[in-house]
Each structure stands twice: as structure tokens, then as C-alpha cells.
Design a protein around this motif. Structure first.
Motif, PDB file in Angstrom:
ATOM      1  N   ASN A  94     -10.069  43.190  -3.313  1.00  0.00           N
ATOM      2  CA  ASN A  94      -9.594  44.708  -3.657  1.00  0.00           C
ATOM      3  C   ASN A  94      -9.459  44.861  -5.140  1.00  0.00           C
ATOM      4  N   TYR A 113     -13.106  45.467  -5.886  1.00  0.00           N
ATOM      5  CA  TYR A 113     -13.738  46.680  -5.379  1.00  0.00           C
ATOM      6  C   TYR A 113     -13.044  48.141  -5.860  1.00  0.00           C
ATOM      7  N   THR A 114     -11.742  47.984  -5.971  1.00  0.00           N
ATOM      8  CA  THR A 114     -11.026  49.133  -6.501  1.00  0.00           C
ATOM      9  C   THR A 114     -11.390  49.546  -7.869  1.00  0.00           C
ATOM     10  N   SER A 115     -11.501  48.595  -8.639  1.00  0.00           N
ATOM     11  CA  SER A 115     -11.820  48.740 -10.195  1.00  0.00           C
ATOM     12  C   SER A 115     -13.262  49.021 -10.580  1.00  0.00           C
ATOM     13  N   ARG A 117     -19.179  55.376  -3.687  1.00  0.00           N
ATOM     14  CA  ARG A 117     -17.511  55.902  -3.936  1.00  0.00           C
ATOM     15  C   ARG A 117     -17.174  56.538  -5.116  1.00  0.00           C
ATOM     16  N   LEU A 176     -13.717  59.886  -8.159  1.00  0.00           N
ATOM     17  CA  LEU A 176     -13.812  59.303  -6.870  1.00  0.00           C
ATOM     18  C   LEU A 176     -14.600  60.294  -5.995  1.00  0.00           C
ATOM     19  N   TYR A 215       2.664  57.795  -3.533  1.00  0.00           N
ATOM     20  CA  TYR A 215       1.875  59.056  -3.828  1.00  0.00           C
ATOM     21  C   TYR A 215       1.037  59.156  -2.466  1.00  0.00           C
ATOM     22  N   ARG A 216       0.857  58.104  -1.956  1.00  0.00           N
ATOM     23  CA  ARG A 216      -0.198  58.028  -0.782  1.00  0.00           C
ATOM     24  C   ARG A 216       0.496  59.083   0.520  1.00  0.00           C
ATOM     25  N   SER A 251      -3.387  55.698 -10.930  1.00  0.00           N
ATOM     26  CA  SER A 251      -4.674  55.404 -11.172  1.00  0.00           C
ATOM     27  C   SER A 251      -5.226  56.739 -11.716  1.00  0.00           C
ATOM     28  N   GLU A 281      -7.725  58.857  -9.422  1.00  0.00           N
ATOM     29  CA  GLU A 281      -7.253  59.357  -8.238  1.00  0.00           C
ATOM     30  C   GLU A 281      -6.356  60.639  -8.561  1.00  0.00           C
ATOM     31  N   ALA A 341      -6.584  50.985 -11.678  1.00  0.00           N
ATOM     32  CA  ALA A 341      -7.962  51.036 -10.611  1.00  0.00           C
ATOM     33  C   ALA A 341      -7.231  51.989  -9.369  1.00  0.00           C
ATOM     34  N   PRO A 342      -8.074  52.888  -8.757  1.00  0.00           N
ATOM     35  CA  PRO A 342      -7.571  53.438  -7.647  1.00  0.00           C
ATOM     36  C   PRO A 342      -7.469  52.533  -6.456  1.00  0.00           C
ATOM     37  N   SER A 343      -6.615  52.659  -5.435  1.00  0.00           N
ATOM     38  CA  SER A 343      -6.478  52.072  -4.077  1.00  0.00           C
ATOM     39  C   SER A 343      -7.550  52.240  -3.250  1.00  0.00           C
ATOM     40  N   VAL A 344      -7.806  51.318  -2.348  1.00  0.00           N
ATOM     41  CA  VAL A 344      -9.092  51.341  -1.548  1.00  0.00           C
ATOM     42  C   VAL A 344      -9.344  52.474  -0.956  1.00  0.00           C
ATOM     43  N   ASP A 345      -8.531  53.081  -0.146  1.00  0.00           N
ATOM     44  CA  ASP A 345      -8.859  54.394   0.751  1.00  0.00           C
ATOM     45  C   ASP A 345      -8.262  55.558  -0.218  1.00  0.00           C
ATOM     46  N   LEU A 346      -8.905  56.425   0.226  1.00  0.00           N
ATOM     47  CA  LEU A 346      -8.405  58.054  -0.395  1.00  0.00           C
ATOM     48  C   LEU A 346      -7.689  58.563   0.659  1.00  0.00           C
TER      49      LEU A 346
END
Lengths: 421, 133
Positions: free
Chosen positions: A199, A202-204, A253, A260, A369-370, A401, A404, B128-133
Motif C-alpha cells: 500500500n 502503490y498509493t504513493s 491511476r 488522480l 473524509y471517505r 492527501s 485526493e 499519498a492518497p488511499s488505495v481506492d477513490l
């Protein structure tokens, strides 16, 4: 000495050999902590010498020998320091020459990698120290590389690693495989640490520092090694498949300016077909074997996304069913959020929004935030643009982020512009 | 997760009751505490960086003027209730841990060894952003 062939990557060779060499040195001398330092020095020496002098005929033996010399130096200085109670340090002084036969003890090598993973992902360690120690002791990365990957100063990372080793020492963990009773739980810790490393990388990868993407490759390499040792463990196979199927989308991505790009808008021609094929084959092989776990389910979901040629071809009913299973298996609010999205895609946004209401009282998501960003998407789908704009903006204010935040602000701005026109 | 811990000091009374006006042994105790605190953060493998800032008297505000030429002014410190005295950046496993570290910094000894309980602003560093948007 043989000349290095142009395609031989000494760096990968070194990293692959690292756990085998460490296992051999620990078996000979004990003392995980000192052995780990000695192996790190041997790896550094090899990285300096091999490119110019060529890779030795028996690279593993070379590394073990250099590490053993360091161990002997270490033990001698320890002995000198504690001359009076020397017998407590070591009973049999080791001979200076250690030349293992090439490729000797292959099963032991595999077992060593496994034992080291169990040690480095010991539950007594904090997450960040388990990650650092795993990357160094099993992954063969240098402290500087790990520090760089996590954007912390090298002395901080060195300290984190040495504290982790102290903790392992204090735990009294012997250098052998955990008992059958402990095994499942301990394997869970190992998989979690590998997942976190993935993670992080991948995320960075969308960030300014492309080197951090190496962490995703490193996690895949380590998980592949674990799968090689435990081919029958379905969750190990599941995690490897999940990493490959997720990593396949890495390039698509992010857009040209590092922004993004959400799954539905990605250029699917940029997805890595080989990684998808391998991931699909792995998960197809693991799933029918019985013990289905969360990594396999997540891999199956990732496979369904990857197999859709266009976003509108996505098999959402199947994804919804899998999230349903996953939700029953793990009490994770992030799973519940994704389940709500899948429900919205199958039964419409109102169903998804109703499912989100149950999450409003979940303390683990309070202020996250999600929850706002998922609600914003579903409100947008439902045509309630004013409410969607507010949620997008709130999510943008809460995310940690920058890409994001930019994405969420842009979504809000687009909807506002549409309302005005 | 990385956090920036910002140490705010009251603007009022900075010159008349600030650290410069404490008895020498209290200053020594305060500095000793901060050094020990930073040492502990280094040893726990959590310290990313830390700096103390010079006093607000010499601080300047810079804005780009015409053609990007720097325009330097003194203000508006007189109105500010607090100023930034220093900061830490730590890399920790949880928000809770960041709060623990902040609370320890807050309780640095002041005049007469009494804990200052100064406000420490805790802000997550963008990542960094999280895995899923």
C-alpha cells in the motif's frame, strides 16, 4: 569470478539472497540482531565490489563468508569487552573459514525465509518497525533505501530497526517456525505487514517521488517468495493475486499532471495485461480450494474490475455479492463503504445512501473524509448536486492527501459550474 | 503517518515574562527537558525533524510586490496572540501517539519548574492518497 552478464541484476540477486544468507548466519552463530547487522554489511560490500569485480561463482557462499567474518569480529570485540565472563558469550570459538557447498540445504533456505518473516512481523513490534525490519532483514534493502522510501532521516530509520531488533530479542523468540497453534495468527501478521508495504508503495506512486513505487514491487517480490514457500496457503496466494491485480492499474491511476484518475475513468489499455493474467490465474486456483479469506475475496473483486474491458461492463452484482461476504468476515468500516458503492451500482444510489446511514454512527469513521466522498459520489449519481457539492468540499477539507484533495475539489467545482450554466 | 507539532507561545508578555526572564536554573531545566525529549524521539525512531525558531522580534512578512519584487514588512505581529516558537515533525503509527508526544512537549517545565502546558497544534502532514477513490 565470472563476468557479470549484462542482464544479471546484482541488486535483485543480492535481495533474493539476503534472507538465505541471514538464515545461514543465524543458524551458525545465533544472535539475530548481530547477524542481521553482519549480513547488511556483507550486502553493502557486495554492492560495492560485484559491479566492478564481477559476481562470484558462489554468491551465496561469498556473502555468508563475509558476514561470518563480520560476526567473528563482532564476537571477538564482545569477548574482549567481557573477557572475564567470556564463556557466557560463546562456547565454541568459530573457525575463520566457512565455505558452505553451493546450493546446499535448499529446504533450509526456504524455511529460513519463512522463519525470518515470522520474526520480523512479530506481533510485539509496532507496524512501522515491523515494516522496516522486514524490508531490511528479508528484503535485503539498505537502511538508506528504506529511510528514503518512507521519507524519514536515515538515523531515524536505523534507530527504528535497532529498536525492533531489541524487542525481538526481549521477546525471546527462538529461531524456528512457530507452533501449529500460533501459526495462523502469526501468518496473519506477516500478510498484514506485506500488505502495508504494498500500500505504501502503490498509493504513493502518484507522488513526486517515483522511487517509492519500488516498495510495491518489493512487497510483490516478498509475497511471491512467501507463496513459493507456502504454495498451499490460499490467503498467501490471495494476497499475491490482490497485489498483482491492483498493481496492474498503477500507471493508469495518475494522469499527465499527476492527478488522480478514478477507476471508472482510467484508460484500460494502460493496464498491465501480464500482471492481470497472472493474478487471475492465481486467484482462480486459490478460490476453489476451500478456506476463503479476506485477501482472496479482495483479489476476486480486483479481478472482476480488471476483466471488464469498459467500466460499464463491470460485473457489479458479482462484486456486490463478494463485498457481502467480505463484510460478514471482517468488521471493517472501509469494507462497508465499498459494499455501499457496489449496492448503489446494482440497486441504485438511494440503496447505497441508505446503507451509508448505518455508518454515520460508526466511531471509527467519524470525521473520515471517505464517508463524505462516497456519499458525495452517490448523491451526484442520485442527481442531488447541491448536496453532493457540499460533501465533496467537506471531504476535500478532511483528506490528508494532496492529489485526493485536488480531485475532490475539482469534482465539486465541476458540479458547481454545471449548476450555473 | 507524519504529523507536525507546532509549539505556540503567547505573544503577550513574551518580552516581560518569556523564557529570557526566568532564573538561570529554570532555563537550564527547560533546555535540558527539550534536549532529552528530542533524544527520546530520535531513539524511538519517530523523529523526522525539529527546529526552534528565533524570537518574533526579528520576524518579517514578505509579499510579492510589482514584478515579484519582495516587499518586506514588520507586521502584523502586534495583533497576533501567539507566535510559533518551534516545531517537530514525527512519523508515528497513530494519531493517539502524536497526541501523546504533543502532551509531553506541552508539559515542558517553565518558571519554577511548573509545567508550561503550552498549546501544541497537531497537524497531519499531507501524504499519498488511499488505495481506492
Amino acid at each position: 569470478m565470472t563476468n557479470p552478464s549484462p542482464d544479471a541484476a546484482p541488486e535483485h540477486l543480492l535481495r533474493d539472497l539476503a534472507p538465505q544468507v541471514l538464515g545461514a548466519v543465524i543458524r551458525r552463530f545465533g544472535d539475530f540482531s548481530a547477524a542481521e547487522d553482519a549480513v547488511q554489511e556483507a550486502l553493502l560490500a557486495a554492492a560495492m565490489q560485484w559491479p566492478s569485480e564481477g559476481v562470484p561463482d558462489n554468491p551465496r557462499g561469498w556473502l555468508i563468508q563475509v558476514a561470518a567474518r563480520r560476526m567473528i569480529d563482532h564476537i571477538r570485540s564482545e569477548l574482549a569487552r567481557r573477557r572475564r565472563d567470556a564463556e557466557a558469550v560463546i562456547k565454541d570459538p568459530p573457525e575463520l573459514q566457512i565455505l558452505p557447498a553451493p546450493d546446499s540445504g535448499v529446504p533450509a533456505e526456504r524455511e529460513d525465509t519463512l522463519i525470518l518473516l515470522f520474526m520480523c512481523c512479530h506481533p510485539a513490534l509496532t507496524r512501522s518497525s515491523a515494516i522496516a525490519l522486514t524490508l531490511r532483514a528479508v528484503g535485503g534493502l539498505t537502511t538508506a533505501e528504506i529511510a528514503h522510501a518512507f521519507l524519514v532521516p536515515e538515523p531515524t530509520m536505523a534507530q527504528r530497526i535497532s529498536r525492533a531488533k531489541e524487542r525481538i530479542k526481549a521477546s525471546g523468540e527462538p529461531f524456528r517456525l512457530p507452533s501449529d497453534q500460533e501459526r495462523t495468527e502469526r501468518l496473519g501478521s506477516v500478510l498484514h505487514v506485506l500488505y502495508l508495504i504494498f500500500n505504501e508503495g502503490y498509493t504513493s506512486s502518484s507522488g513526486r517521488d517515483l522511487q517509492r513505487a519500488d516498495l510495491a514491487n518489493e512487497a510483490i517480490r516478498l509475497t511471491r517468495a512467501l507463496h513459493h514457500v507456502l504454495p498451499g496457503e490460499a490467503e498467501v496466494t490471495g494476497l499475491l493475486a490482490l497485489m498483482l491485480l491492483t498493481d496492474a492499474r498503477r500507471d493508469a491511476r495518475t494522469g499527465a499532471d499527476g492527478e488522480l484518475v478514478p477507476l471508472t475513468e482510467q484508460d484500460r489499455l494502460r493496464w498491465d495485461r501480464h500482471a492481470i493474467e497472472e493474478g487471475v490465474a492465481l486467484i482462480s486456483d486459490a478460490l476453489p480450494r476451500g478456506a476463503v479469506g479476506p485477501y482472496q475475496l479482495q483479489a476476486a473483486i480486483a479481478a472482476l474490475h480488471d476483466e471488464a474491458t469498459r467500466a460499464e461492463d463491470t460485473d457489479w452484482p458479482q462484486i456486490l455479492a463478494l463485498y457481502g461476504l467480505l463484510k460478514r468476515m471482517s468488521d471493517n468500516p472501509m469494507v462497508a463503504l465499498n459494499h455501499a458503492i457496489a449496492a448503489a451500482m446494482v440497486h441504485g444510489p438511494r440503496t447505497g445512501l441508505q446503507l451509508l446511514e448505518a455508518l454515520d454512527t460508526d466511531k471509527r469513521l467519524a470525521g473520515h473524509y471517505r464517508l463524505d466522498s462516497v456519499r458525495a459520489h452517490l448523491l451526484e449519481m442520485a442527481g442531488d448536486h447541491q448536496a453532493a457539492i457540499e460533501k465533496y468540499q467537506r471531504a476535500a477539507g478532511r483528506t490528508a492527501s494532496i492529489p485526493e484533495r485536488n480531485y475532490l475539489n475539482t469534482k465539486a467545482a465541476r458540479l458547481s459550474a454545471e449548476r450555473r450554466s | 503517518m507524519k504529523y507536525m507539532l507546532m509549539m505556540h507561545t503567547p505573544r503577550e508578555g513574551w518580552a516581560t515574562a518569556g523564557i529570557g526572564t526566568w532564573p538561570p536554573e529554570d532555563i537550564k531545566a527547560h533546555i535540558g527537558f527539550m534536549m532529552q525529549f528530542n533524544k527520546e524521539l530520535k531513539e524511538s525512531g519517530e523523529l523526522v525533524g525539529a527546529e526552534g525558531l528565533a524570537g518574533p522580534e526579528a520576524a518579517r512578512i514578505v509579499r510579492a510586490g510589482a514584478n515579484g519584487v519582495p516587499e518586506v514588512t514588520d507586521g502584523p505581529f502586534a495583533e497576533a496572540k501567539e507566535f510559533l516558537a518551534g516545531y517537530w515533525i514525527v512519523d508515528v503509527d497513530s494519531t493517539r501517539r502524536a497526541h501523546e508526544i504533543a502532551a509531553r512537549a506541552s508539559a515542558a517545565p517553565g518558571k519554577g519548574g511548573v509545567p508550561l502546558n503550552m498549546p501544541i497544534e497537531v497537524r497531519e502532514v499531507m501524504s499519498a492518497p488511499s488505495v481506492d477513490l
